[in-house]
Design a protein around this motif. Structure first.
Motif, PDB file in Angstrom:
ATOM      1  N   TYR A 150       0.748  -1.226  -0.027  1.00 42.67           N
ATOM      2  CA  TYR A 150      -0.064   0.230   0.103  1.00 42.67           C
ATOM      3  C   TYR A 150       0.878   1.256   0.185  1.00 42.67           C
ATOM      4  O   TYR A 150       1.619   1.122   0.772  1.00 42.67           O
ATOM      5  N   VAL A 151       0.426   2.259  -0.846  1.00 39.07           N
ATOM      6  CA  VAL A 151       1.175   3.549  -0.883  1.00 39.07           C
ATOM      7  C   VAL A 151       0.075   4.532  -1.174  1.00 39.07           C
ATOM      8  O   VAL A 151      -0.702   4.592  -1.780  1.00 39.07           O
ATOM      9  N   GLU A 152       0.476   5.800  -0.221  1.00 37.77           N
ATOM     10  CA  GLU A 152      -0.351   6.808  -0.476  1.00 37.77           C
ATOM     11  C   GLU A 152       0.776   8.135  -0.369  1.00 37.77           C
ATOM     12  O   GLU A 152       1.450   8.281   0.426  1.00 37.77           O
ATOM     13  N   TYR A 153       0.266   9.068  -1.239  1.00 41.06           N
ATOM     14  CA  TYR A 153       1.249  10.276  -1.057  1.00 41.06           C
ATOM     15  C   TYR A 153       0.460  11.395  -1.881  1.00 41.06           C
ATOM     16  O   TYR A 153      -0.584  11.265  -2.527  1.00 41.06           O
ATOM     17  N   LYS A 154       0.904  12.610  -1.661  1.00 40.59           N
ATOM     18  CA  LYS A 154       0.419  13.882  -2.244  1.00 40.59           C
ATOM     19  C   LYS A 154       1.357  14.403  -3.117  1.00 40.59           C
ATOM     20  O   LYS A 154       2.800  14.250  -2.990  1.00 40.59           O
ATOM     21  N   THR A 155       1.005  14.917  -4.006  1.00 41.86           N
ATOM     22  CA  THR A 155       1.463  15.498  -5.459  1.00 41.86           C
ATOM     23  C   THR A 155       1.223  16.950  -5.668  1.00 41.86           C
ATOM     24  O   THR A 155       0.035  17.274  -5.649  1.00 41.86           O
ATOM     25  N   TYR A 156       2.207  17.708  -6.108  1.00 41.88           N
ATOM     26  CA  TYR A 156       1.918  19.079  -6.232  1.00 41.88           C
ATOM     27  C   TYR A 156       2.643  19.177  -7.657  1.00 41.88           C
ATOM     28  O   TYR A 156       3.989  18.768  -7.814  1.00 41.88           O
ATOM     29  N   ASP A 157       2.132  19.522  -8.695  1.00 42.48           N
ATOM     30  CA  ASP A 157       2.115  19.492 -10.002  1.00 42.48           C
ATOM     31  C   ASP A 157       2.313  20.847 -10.406  1.00 42.48           C
ATOM     32  O   ASP A 157       1.286  21.476 -10.752  1.00 42.48           O
ATOM     33  N   LYS A 158       3.516  21.492 -10.967  1.00 42.29           N
ATOM     34  CA  LYS A 158       3.570  22.841 -11.617  1.00 42.29           C
ATOM     35  C   LYS A 158       4.351  22.878 -13.065  1.00 42.29           C
ATOM     36  O   LYS A 158       5.386  22.288 -13.069  1.00 42.29           O
ATOM     37  N   MET A 159       3.518  23.344 -13.798  1.00 43.64           N
ATOM     38  CA  MET A 159       3.886  23.463 -15.257  1.00 43.64           C
ATOM     39  C   MET A 159       3.995  25.048 -15.645  1.00 43.64           C
ATOM     40  O   MET A 159       3.137  25.660 -15.635  1.00 43.64           O
ATOM     41  N   GLN A 160       5.326  25.279 -16.165  1.00 45.13           N
ATOM     42  CA  GLN A 160       5.406  26.852 -16.669  1.00 45.13           C
ATOM     43  C   GLN A 160       6.125  26.829 -17.828  1.00 45.13           C
ATOM     44  O   GLN A 160       7.068  25.996 -18.169  1.00 45.13           O
ATOM     45  N   PHE A 161       5.586  27.760 -18.619  1.00 50.55           N
ATOM     46  CA  PHE A 161       6.160  28.006 -20.125  1.00 50.55           C
ATOM     47  C   PHE A 161       6.597  29.628 -19.950  1.00 50.55           C
ATOM     48  O   PHE A 161       5.791  30.253 -19.462  1.00 50.55           O
TER      49      PHE A 161
END
Length: 854
Positions: A150-161
């Protein structure tokens, strides 16, 4: 509007400013080069790091580097095999540029005699670096996150151009003065030596839950925020395409997908065959972890491979603790001047590692020598990592993959609390700046003009006219053909769309026209053609068409397709009454229920003749009524979504389709009963350093007795363009079948062989090979020679047949070609292998195609 202010807010503001200044003061940025102390020549792939940390990299092929630490650093270390390690003092918390000189370790001699000294040949045998990488490969499986229950985690995804190195003179020009607030928002600290002008920003926070048995992964989007360029662009679709180029990087995969290409991972099973490895340093971290710094470089710098370094743990897990992946400047990749991926891993309580942060940066430009262009950064930050803590089954059950409206409208407080990374000052201003830009009338006018050139349509608010490429064309039946058309836009209605055109042929003096109405059942504010689609569509079309012609994403009356080879005079006038019900599901299964009334009338050199006791009888019209069901499954399919169109994004998953058609005699004038079944499988196969292949398999069967216009008229191509889905040396209407099987393979080697040839290596040409085979035939009941009530196969003006059925031998053609000529042209030499006795056929042909690829 009234603004309020308080001392509390002032204190918070001052605290924020002070905190920002303090954080910037701690930031240490060092760039420069590593050179040989005696010869002053640059040393490529030397290791540069802040001692006592895992922050480091290798110099590029020119010996240059750029290193950043968010903390104050006072020392910098450089090392390379055969040289003494050099540790120098630097200014903590400052941005600086230095040159590091390394001295060879060899002892000085009074006299040196050189006798044809040879450079040591690199070999995998007895190479400790290769032995270490094989240990990493052996332990890959247990270091994968999926190895946990079992795995759980939080992700912050930032995309910049961002626009790169925009000239400071541009905002001073009269045309750009009104946009000065955009140009003032430049960032020169995020990437040393580059000025970034951000124009696109997207942020997403999500929570992921993984269970190994039964295997399931569920990701819940907690919040998403992005810029909006206005109604002319689908910003969400643009973001999807950007993230497709900057896919999440898992170094433990054998192949890493980036920029629509597959790169071989440095820890893939076959990596020792394609990479050179060197042990360049050993490091002890602040947590007293022992790491080996392993540098690697491609054996051939033009192949789809990385260069850089990875840090390997010596705790028995042989896990990757950090990785720096660069692309070589010589790589056979278009429009990409540089690219770098930084991966940082964090240790779990059980001693294994999970990915903590992934940062992918790429510098784009038409010319690698120019300083301008585009710069894209995607940063993924992972936190709250919890392992082997089971949750109720509901936590792992699949939910809607679509982002909820609530997640799209989170408050500023939500983002302050949930960002796992920080926004730069320039990034924090992007939302407001783009919002101000899209509200300017001058911007709207500029976008309106640009859409004519980019999409072929001229907008008039609720209606747009186009496409421009079809306004004028010509063919043997119509002569000169003029056409004008248009369609409504989402400004008219998001749920209801009308489309129409009218055309006139000056030779046949006939009007052609089309009209359709589409009504969305997906929801009040849902665009009609946005995934998942759910709509009703009714249409009528009266137009001329070549039997068996199918085109790739372009219309038959496109001006460039007016030029065709050989005899091209057999056309059909068609009246189509269509009604469709389309339903897509979030698992990417879809179905289409349809009804079609189809009336065909021969035109040009085509005719519908039957042989009766009284002689030949010419039928002017053939009417059929069809009910159809089309099933399609495209797992994990992604789209680049426009306002009222969408284009599939190529993925590794197959696309399956099955179509059943029932012709009903007596229904709205239908003249024949028949059943038709067609199945197809399409697969984009990634082959790592060997490029990729597009494979198509198709089979069909018609049950019942029908005339030749209702048989399968195999896809032919008499234009001078190479068509992927057609037979490029087959004539129109040359072959018909009531049962068939076909295979098509289009193999792109991406320069794997040409990269070894000096001239081709410099030109960055790429080799391509294709193969197509078609098995088919005609049952006796559909052979007009045996049944006089069936239409005769067409003949030319000399009475020679031009339409045939396939025999026991399949039709086969193949081609070899060169693509990436001037970065967008493909030229194929095509050979037809059989059925060469048919009239007006060519054994060889040269065909060209335009495509833009990385």
């Amino acid at each position: 509007m009234v603004y309020t202010f308080s001392y509390k807010k002032l204190y918070l503001f001052l605290f924020f400013i002070f905190g920002t200044v303090t954080a910037c003061a701690q930031r240490t940025v060092v760039s420069g080069s590593v050179v040989d102390a005696r010869t002053k020549k640059p040393i490529p792939f030397a290791s540069v790091a802040f001692p006592g940390t895992t922050i480091g990299l290798t110099t590029n092929s020119d010996g240059k580097f750029s290193l950043i630490s968010v903390k104050a650093q006072s020392r910098l270390q450089a090392s390379f095999i055969g040289y003494k390690t050099n540790i120098i003092s630097i200014t903590p918390g400052a941005t600086q540029e230095i040159t590091i000189r390394l001295t060879p370790e060899a002892q000085e001699l009074d006299e040196v005699v050189v006798k044809g000294a040879k450079r040591t040949r690199y070999t995998n045998k007895n190479n400790p670096a290769v032995e270490l990488i094989r240990k990493v490969i052996e332990n890959k499986e247990k270091n994968q996150p999926e190895n946990y229950n079992y795995v759980e985690y939080k992700t912050y995804d930032k995309m910049q151009f961002s626009f790169l190195n925009v000239s400071t003179k541009i905002p001073e020009k009269k045309f750009f003065r009104k946009y000065k607030f955009i140009f003032d928002n430049q960032d020169s600290t995020t990437v040393p030596g580059k000025r970034l002008l951000p124009f696109y920003l997207n942020e997403k926070v999500s929570q992921t839950y993984y269970r190994k048995n039964p295997k399931d992964t569920r990701t819940v989007v907690l919040g998403e925020k992005g810029v909006n360029f206005g109604a002319a662009f689908d910003t969400e679709g643009i973001g999807g395409y950007f993230k497709h180029m900057y896919a999440e990087v898992n170094i433990y995969d054998n192949n890493i997908f980036l920029l629509t290409n597959m790169f071989l991972s440095p820890i893939a099973g076959a990596s020792p065959t394609f990479y050179k490895f060197f042990i360049t340093d050993t490091i002890t971290t602040e947590k007293n972890e022992k790491l080996v710094e392993l540098s690697f470089t491609p054996r051939n710098t033009n192949d789809m491979l990385f260069e850089g370094m990875i840090y390997i743990t010596l705790d028995g897990n042989y896990a990757v603790q950090r990785a720096v992946l660069n692309i070589n400047k010589n790589i056979n990749l278009n429009f990409v001047k540089s690219m770098r991926v930084d991966l940082d891993f964090e240790q779990n309580p059980d001693g294994r590692y999970h990915l903590k942060r992934s940062n992918t940066m790429a510098d784009f430009g038409l010319n690698k020598d120019k300083k301008g262009g585009l710069f894209g950064i995607r940063t993924l930050t992972f936190d709250n990592y919890i392992i082997n803590k089971p949750l109720p089954d509901t936590a792992y059950r699949h939910e809607s993959s679509l982002v909820s409206d609530e997640a799209k409208h989170r408050s500023d407080d939500f983002w302050r609390q949930n960002r796992l990374d920080t926004l730069s000052v320039a990034e924090s201003k992007v939302y407001k700046n783009i919002d101000s830009l899209t509200n300017m009338p001058s911007y709207r006018r500029m976008v309106d003009i640009a859409s004519v050139f980019l999409f072929g349509y001229k907008g008039f608010g609720k209606f747009e006219v186009g496409p421009a490429s079809t306004f004028y064309s010509f063919n043997p039946v119509e002569g000169f053909r003029l056409r004008v058309g248009g369609r409504t836009t989402p400004e008219f209605s998001k749920r209801l769309m009308f489309e129409t055109y009218g055309a006139y042929g000056f030779n046949d003096e006939r009007w052609k026209f089309f009209g359709s109405a589409t009504y969305s059942l997906a929801g009040k504010n849902k665009l009609i053609y946005k995934f998942p689609q759910h709509y009703l569509r009714a249409s009528f079309q009266r137009d001329v068409k070549i039997p068996g012609l199918e085109l790739d994403f372009i219309r038959e009356d496109n001006f460039l397709l007016s030029f065709k080879r050989g005899v091209n005079d057999k056309y059909l006038y068609n009246d189509f009454y269509n009604f469709d019900y389309v339903r897509e599901f979030e698992n990417h299964f879809s179905y289409n229920l349809g009804f079609t009334k189809w009336t065909q009338e021969p035109a040009g050199g085509l005719y519908f003749n039957t042989l009766t006791p009284a002689g030949l009888v010419n039928d002017h019209l053939l009417t059929t009524s069809e009910l159809s069901l089309n099933l399609r499954y495209a797992p994990h399919e992604e789209f680049y979504q426009g306002k009222i169109y969408r284009t599939p994004v190529i993925t590794k998953y197959p696309i399956l389709s099955l179509r059943y058609t029932r012709g009903v005699k007596g229904l709205f004038g239908g003249e024949y009963n028949y059943d038709k079944l067609v199945g197809r499988v399409d697969k984009h196969l990634f082959l790592s350093v060997f490029g990729y292949a597009d494979i198509g398999l198709e089979a069909g069967q018609i049950f019942g007795k029908v005339p030749y216009p209702l048989l399968v008229i195999h896809r032919a191509n008499q234009t001078f363009a190479y068509n992927i889905n057609s037979y490029n040396l087959m004539n129109f209407m040359e072959f018909v079948s009531d049962h068939y099987q076909s295979v098509s393979i289009d193999q792109h080697f991406y320069g794997f062989f040409f990269n070894k040839i000096p001239l081709f290596k410099k030109l960055k040409w790429r080799e391509v090979v294709s193969f197509k085979a078609l098995y088919g035939g005609l049952r006796d009941e559909n052979n007009p020679v045996l049944h006089s009530d069936l239409y005769e196969f067409p003949k030319d003006e000399n009475g020679q047949p031009v339409t045939y059925s396939l025999g026991k031998t399949p039709y086969v053609e193949g081609s070899v070609g060169i693509e990436n000529i001037f970065k967008f042209i493909r030229v194929d030499l095509v050979k037809r292998f059989n059925y060469l006795d048919n009239p007006n056929v060519a054994e060889w042909g040269v065909r060209a195609r335009i495509s833009f690829d990385f």
